[in-house]
Scaffold this motif. Structure first.
Motif, short mmCIF file in Angstrom:
data_model
loop_
_atom_site.label_atom_id
_atom_site.label_comp_id
_atom_site.label_asym_id
_atom_site.label_seq_id
_atom_site.Cartn_x
_atom_site.Cartn_y
_atom_site.Cartn_z
N LEU A 21 12.62 -41.18 -16.01
CA LEU A 21 12.83 -42.64 -16.04
C LEU A 21 14.28 -42.99 -15.70
O LEU A 21 14.55 -43.89 -14.91
CB LEU A 21 12.45 -43.22 -17.40
CG LEU A 21 10.96 -43.28 -17.70
CD1 LEU A 21 10.71 -43.71 -19.14
CD2 LEU A 21 10.23 -44.20 -16.72
N LYS A 22 15.21 -42.25 -16.27
CA LYS A 22 16.64 -42.48 -16.01
C LYS A 22 16.99 -42.11 -14.57
O LYS A 22 17.73 -42.83 -13.89
CB LYS A 22 17.47 -41.68 -17.01
CG LYS A 22 18.90 -42.06 -17.07
CD LYS A 22 19.06 -43.24 -17.99
CE LYS A 22 20.51 -43.36 -18.36
NZ LYS A 22 20.88 -44.68 -18.76
N LYS A 63 11.93 -38.96 -20.33
CA LYS A 63 13.19 -39.71 -20.45
C LYS A 63 14.08 -39.45 -19.23
O LYS A 63 14.69 -40.38 -18.68
CB LYS A 63 13.93 -39.31 -21.73
CG LYS A 63 13.22 -39.74 -23.00
CD LYS A 63 13.92 -39.18 -24.22
CE LYS A 63 13.12 -39.44 -25.48
NZ LYS A 63 13.68 -38.77 -26.65
N LYS A 120 6.53 -45.14 -18.74
CA LYS A 120 7.00 -46.47 -19.17
C LYS A 120 6.09 -47.12 -20.18
O LYS A 120 6.54 -47.92 -21.00
CB LYS A 120 7.12 -47.40 -17.95
CG LYS A 120 8.28 -47.10 -17.04
CD LYS A 120 8.28 -48.08 -15.88
CE LYS A 120 9.43 -47.79 -14.91
NZ LYS A 120 9.38 -48.70 -13.75
N ASN A 153 15.02 -42.15 -11.99
CA ASN A 153 14.43 -43.14 -11.08
C ASN A 153 15.27 -44.42 -11.00
O ASN A 153 15.20 -45.14 -10.01
CB ASN A 153 12.99 -43.46 -11.50
CG ASN A 153 12.22 -44.18 -10.42
OD1 ASN A 153 12.17 -43.73 -9.27
ND2 ASN A 153 11.63 -45.31 -10.78
N ASP A 154 16.07 -44.69 -12.03
CA ASP A 154 17.00 -45.83 -11.98
C ASP A 154 18.13 -45.57 -10.99
O ASP A 154 18.68 -46.51 -10.40
CB ASP A 154 17.61 -46.10 -13.36
CG ASP A 154 16.63 -46.69 -14.34
OD1 ASP A 154 15.56 -47.19 -13.91
OD2 ASP A 154 16.90 -46.61 -15.56
N SER A 155 18.49 -44.30 -10.79
CA SER A 155 19.61 -43.94 -9.92
C SER A 155 19.18 -43.50 -8.53
O SER A 155 19.94 -43.63 -7.57
CB SER A 155 20.41 -42.78 -10.55
OG SER A 155 20.87 -43.12 -11.82
N ASN A 163 26.31 -39.29 -13.26
CA ASN A 163 26.37 -40.60 -12.61
C ASN A 163 25.87 -40.60 -11.17
O ASN A 163 25.09 -41.45 -10.79
CB ASN A 163 27.79 -41.16 -12.65
CG ASN A 163 28.18 -41.59 -14.05
OD1 ASN A 163 27.31 -41.92 -14.86
ND2 ASN A 163 29.46 -41.57 -14.33
N LYS A 187 15.51 -43.13 -6.03
CA LYS A 187 14.07 -43.40 -5.90
C LYS A 187 13.29 -42.09 -5.88
O LYS A 187 13.42 -41.28 -4.97
CB LYS A 187 13.80 -44.22 -4.64
CG LYS A 187 12.33 -44.53 -4.41
CD LYS A 187 11.78 -45.41 -5.52
CE LYS A 187 10.32 -45.72 -5.23
NZ LYS A 187 9.50 -45.73 -6.40
#
Length: 178
Positions: free
Chosen positions: A115-116, A112, A134, A118-120, A26, A122
């Protein structure tokens, strides 16, 4: 941690395997290394994360080609005198206590994971790998890299190829790549 590049599996969740793994949690990255204790890197301690593509000579082997001569063969280029390249992702993590350098073990899990991640957090991505992840399948990304890696290597000062093979194999690969 020593400042050398470690090959690791980039994962969204841990797997019961004995390979080095970087697992996205997390608010942290967990580094599972088979010989050391696990290392947790909280996002709060990370100054930056950068990704870059890397290519390696993949399973070159000597065999008979269609014309009967001996040469290097691999499934993507079988029947041709050529060397097969495979693509991976370098992950450079810069923290306030040290730096960590990794190379993915495959492109699919790495895409994968990135991408994940980069969501959490930068991720610095000069080469626009995230956009490729993407919008393209893994095979489309490999085809894209086959066509563009040479130019990317020149522009971004990437190793072309990265390898641990002997010098004659490296010379042959560089001649074919470029």
């Amino acid at each position: 941690m020593e400042e050398k590049r470690i090959q690791a599996q980039y994962l969204v969740t841990s797997i019961p395997d004995d390979v080095p793994q970087i697992i996205l949690e997390n608010d942290a990255l967990l580094i599972k290394n088979k010989s050391d204790e696990d290392i947790t890197i909280p996002f709060s301690s990370i100054d930056s994360i950068k990704i870059l593509p890397v290519n390696r000579i993949y399973n070159p082997s000597v065999g008979l080609l269609k014309d009967g001569f001996k040469g290097f063969m691999a499934h993507r280029n079988s029947g041709q005198f050529s060397i097969y390249f495979n693509y991976f992702v370098d992950l450079n993590i810069y923290t306030n206590t040290g730096n960590y350098f990794f190379e993915s073990l495959d492109l699919e899990n790495a895409s994968k994971f990135i991408l994940k991640l980069n969501d959490s957090f930068k991720v610095e991505d000069d080469v626009s790998l995230i956009d490729l992840f993407k919008t393209k399948s893994i095979n489309e990304i490999k085809d894209y890299m086959d066509k563009h890696y040479k130019d990317l290597a020149k522009t971004y000062n990437l190793e072309n190829p990265r390898t641990t093979l002997d010098e004659s194999m490296v010379r042959l690969a560089k001649n074919l790549a470029g």
